[in-house]
Design a protein around this motif. Structure first.
Motif, PDB file in Angstrom:
ATOM      1  N   ILE A 144       0.859  -1.179   0.000  1.00 48.82           N
ATOM      2  CA  ILE A 144       0.000   0.000   0.000  1.00 48.82           C
ATOM      3  C   ILE A 144       0.897   1.232   0.000  1.00 48.82           C
ATOM      4  O   ILE A 144       1.745   1.382   0.878  1.00 48.82           O
ATOM      5  N   LEU A 145       0.705   2.087  -0.981  1.00 51.36           N
ATOM      6  CA  LEU A 145       1.542   3.280  -1.160  1.00 51.36           C
ATOM      7  C   LEU A 145       3.028   2.929  -1.123  1.00 51.36           C
ATOM      8  O   LEU A 145       3.810   3.533  -0.394  1.00 51.36           O
ATOM      9  N   ASP A 146       3.382   1.928  -1.879  1.00 51.86           N
ATOM     10  CA  ASP A 146       4.775   1.495  -2.044  1.00 51.86           C
ATOM     11  C   ASP A 146       5.419   0.973  -0.759  1.00 51.86           C
ATOM     12  O   ASP A 146       6.631   0.873  -0.668  1.00 51.86           O
ATOM     13  N   LYS A 147       4.619   0.665   0.222  1.00 47.14           N
ATOM     14  CA  LYS A 147       5.128   0.107   1.470  1.00 47.14           C
ATOM     15  C   LYS A 147       4.490  -1.261   1.677  1.00 47.14           C
ATOM     16  O   LYS A 147       3.285  -1.415   1.495  1.00 47.14           O
ATOM     17  N   GLU A 148       5.303  -2.245   2.058  1.00 46.43           N
ATOM     18  CA  GLU A 148       4.794  -3.598   2.212  1.00 46.43           C
ATOM     19  C   GLU A 148       4.394  -3.863   3.664  1.00 46.43           C
ATOM     20  O   GLU A 148       5.094  -3.481   4.595  1.00 46.43           O
ATOM     21  N   TYR A 149       3.230  -4.510   3.811  1.00 46.37           N
ATOM     22  CA  TYR A 149       2.708  -4.855   5.126  1.00 46.37           C
ATOM     23  C   TYR A 149       2.479  -6.358   5.183  1.00 46.37           C
ATOM     24  O   TYR A 149       2.035  -6.963   4.217  1.00 46.37           O
ATOM     25  N   GLN A 150       2.755  -6.929   6.330  1.00 48.08           N
ATOM     26  CA  GLN A 150       2.551  -8.353   6.568  1.00 48.08           C
ATOM     27  C   GLN A 150       1.286  -8.507   7.405  1.00 48.08           C
ATOM     28  O   GLN A 150       1.166  -7.913   8.472  1.00 48.08           O
ATOM     29  N   VAL A 151       0.334  -9.307   6.887  1.00 47.00           N
ATOM     30  CA  VAL A 151      -0.949  -9.461   7.554  1.00 47.00           C
ATOM     31  C   VAL A 151      -1.279 -10.940   7.664  1.00 47.00           C
ATOM     32  O   VAL A 151      -1.124 -11.693   6.704  1.00 47.00           O
ATOM     33  N   ALA A 152      -1.738 -11.366   8.832  1.00 49.42           N
ATOM     34  CA  ALA A 152      -2.185 -12.746   9.018  1.00 49.42           C
ATOM     35  C   ALA A 152      -3.686 -12.798   8.773  1.00 49.42           C
ATOM     36  O   ALA A 152      -4.429 -11.946   9.256  1.00 49.42           O
ATOM     37  N   CYS A 153      -4.115 -13.793   7.997  1.00 44.39           N
ATOM     38  CA  CYS A 153      -5.545 -13.952   7.749  1.00 44.39           C
ATOM     39  C   CYS A 153      -5.848 -15.414   7.431  1.00 44.39           C
ATOM     40  O   CYS A 153      -4.964 -16.164   7.028  1.00 44.39           O
ATOM     41  N   PRO A 154      -7.109 -15.823   7.624  1.00 48.52           N
ATOM     42  CA  PRO A 154      -7.496 -17.182   7.266  1.00 48.52           C
ATOM     43  C   PRO A 154      -7.302 -17.403   5.765  1.00 48.52           C
ATOM     44  O   PRO A 154      -7.491 -16.484   4.967  1.00 48.52           O
ATOM     45  N   ARG A 155      -6.924 -18.612   5.395  1.00 49.01           N
ATOM     46  CA  ARG A 155      -6.669 -18.934   3.987  1.00 49.01           C
ATOM     47  C   ARG A 155      -7.824 -18.529   3.083  1.00 49.01           C
ATOM     48  O   ARG A 155      -7.615 -17.991   2.005  1.00 49.01           O
ATOM     49  N   GLU A 156      -9.038 -18.808   3.529  1.00 41.59           N
ATOM     50  CA  GLU A 156     -10.196 -18.534   2.679  1.00 41.59           C
ATOM     51  C   GLU A 156     -10.481 -17.031   2.531  1.00 41.59           C
ATOM     52  O   GLU A 156     -11.276 -16.631   1.691  1.00 41.59           O
ATOM     53  N   GLU A 157      -9.830 -16.189   3.316  1.00 41.65           N
ATOM     54  CA  GLU A 157     -10.007 -14.740   3.236  1.00 41.65           C
ATOM     55  C   GLU A 157      -8.887 -14.057   2.456  1.00 41.65           C
ATOM     56  O   GLU A 157      -8.892 -12.845   2.282  1.00 41.65           O
ATOM     57  N   ARG A 158      -7.923 -14.838   1.990  1.00 42.11           N
ATOM     58  CA  ARG A 158      -6.743 -14.277   1.318  1.00 42.11           C
ATOM     59  C   ARG A 158      -7.116 -13.393   0.130  1.00 42.11           C
ATOM     60  O   ARG A 158      -6.645 -12.273   0.002  1.00 42.11           O
ATOM     61  N   GLN A 159      -7.971 -13.885  -0.750  1.00 44.78           N
ATOM     62  CA  GLN A 159      -8.332 -13.129  -1.945  1.00 44.78           C
ATOM     63  C   GLN A 159      -9.047 -11.824  -1.577  1.00 44.78           C
ATOM     64  O   GLN A 159      -8.768 -10.777  -2.152  1.00 44.78           O
ATOM     65  N   ALA A 160      -9.932 -11.887  -0.617  1.00 42.90           N
ATOM     66  CA  ALA A 160     -10.651 -10.682  -0.191  1.00 42.90           C
ATOM     67  C   ALA A 160      -9.677  -9.659   0.401  1.00 42.90           C
ATOM     68  O   ALA A 160      -9.807  -8.455   0.154  1.00 42.90           O
ATOM     69  N   LEU A 161      -8.706 -10.133   1.166  1.00 43.72           N
ATOM     70  CA  LEU A 161      -7.699  -9.236   1.732  1.00 43.72           C
ATOM     71  C   LEU A 161      -6.887  -8.574   0.627  1.00 43.72           C
ATOM     72  O   LEU A 161      -6.656  -7.364   0.651  1.00 43.72           O
ATOM     73  N   MET A 162      -6.482  -9.358  -0.356  1.00 42.29           N
ATOM     74  CA  MET A 162      -5.689  -8.816  -1.464  1.00 42.29           C
ATOM     75  C   MET A 162      -6.492  -7.761  -2.235  1.00 42.29           C
ATOM     76  O   MET A 162      -5.959  -6.703  -2.583  1.00 42.29           O
ATOM     77  N   GLU A 163      -7.767  -8.032  -2.480  1.00 40.55           N
ATOM     78  CA  GLU A 163      -8.616  -7.075  -3.188  1.00 40.55           C
ATOM     79  C   GLU A 163      -8.832  -5.812  -2.360  1.00 40.55           C
ATOM     80  O   GLU A 163      -8.829  -4.697  -2.894  1.00 40.55           O
ATOM     81  N   SER A 164      -9.012  -5.977  -1.068  1.00 38.93           N
ATOM     82  CA  SER A 164      -9.193  -4.826  -0.178  1.00 38.93           C
ATOM     83  C   SER A 164      -7.936  -3.957  -0.166  1.00 38.93           C
ATOM     84  O   SER A 164      -8.027  -2.719  -0.223  1.00 38.93           O
ATOM     85  N   ALA A 165      -6.787  -4.593  -0.081  1.00 36.66           N
ATOM     86  CA  ALA A 165      -5.524  -3.854  -0.081  1.00 36.66           C
ATOM     87  C   ALA A 165      -5.328  -3.117  -1.401  1.00 36.66           C
ATOM     88  O   ALA A 165      -4.867  -1.968  -1.418  1.00 36.66           O
ATOM     89  N   GLN A 166      -5.709  -3.745  -2.497  1.00 41.12           N
ATOM     90  CA  GLN A 166      -5.574  -3.106  -3.799  1.00 41.12           C
ATOM     91  C   GLN A 166      -6.487  -1.883  -3.898  1.00 41.12           C
ATOM     92  O   GLN A 166      -6.077  -0.825  -4.374  1.00 41.12           O
ATOM     93  N   LEU A 167      -7.722  -2.010  -3.433  1.00 41.98           N
ATOM     94  CA  LEU A 167      -8.647  -0.880  -3.449  1.00 41.98           C
ATOM     95  C   LEU A 167      -8.130   0.261  -2.579  1.00 41.98           C
ATOM     96  O   LEU A 167      -8.129   1.421  -2.989  1.00 41.98           O
ATOM     97  N   LEU A 168      -7.659  -0.072  -1.390  1.00 41.71           N
ATOM     98  CA  LEU A 168      -7.121   0.948  -0.491  1.00 41.71           C
ATOM     99  C   LEU A 168      -5.913   1.635  -1.118  1.00 41.71           C
ATOM    100  O   LEU A 168      -5.787   2.863  -1.070  1.00 41.71           O
TER     101      LEU A 168
END
Length: 99
Positions: A10-34
């Motif tokens: 996000i804004l050229d900075k990398e963040y490490q986030v723990a999430c359930p496997r089944e939520e991975r795609q939603a997290l990636m899409e949310s991060a992209q939108l943000l």
């Protein structure tokens, strides 16, 4: 539900986030939108500073979510009343500027 570590940028900075496997795609899409929203805010030149950009993006996304939850026919991401969004943005800017 096993958690996995996901890296998002996000804004050229990398963040490490723990999430359930089944939520991975939603997290990636949310991060992209943000990331897109924050880049647009930064690109406008109206807001300076990572924290302020993040707050503006969060408030804009929250506003859109509330609008989508109401009986408004507008889908998420589409502003039906740009004047309302501009007033909200101006108010947030005044608060962040300490005025």
């Amino acid at each position: 539900m096993a958690n996995e570590t996901v890296f998002v940028k996000i804004l050229d900075k990398e963040y490490q986030v723990a999430c359930p496997r089944e939520e991975r795609q939603a997290l990636m899409e949310s991060a992209q939108l943000l990331d897109e929203r924050m880049k647009a805010i930064r690109g406008s030149g109206a807001v300076i500073g990572l924290e302020r950009i993040a707050v503006m993006a969060a408030l804009n996304l929250s506003h859109e979510l509330l609008q989508a939850k109401s009986d408004s026919p507008a889908p998420v991401g589409v502003a039906t009343d740009k004047a309302d969004l501009q007033r909200l943005s101006d108010k947030i800017e005044r608060v962040l500027a300490g005025n």
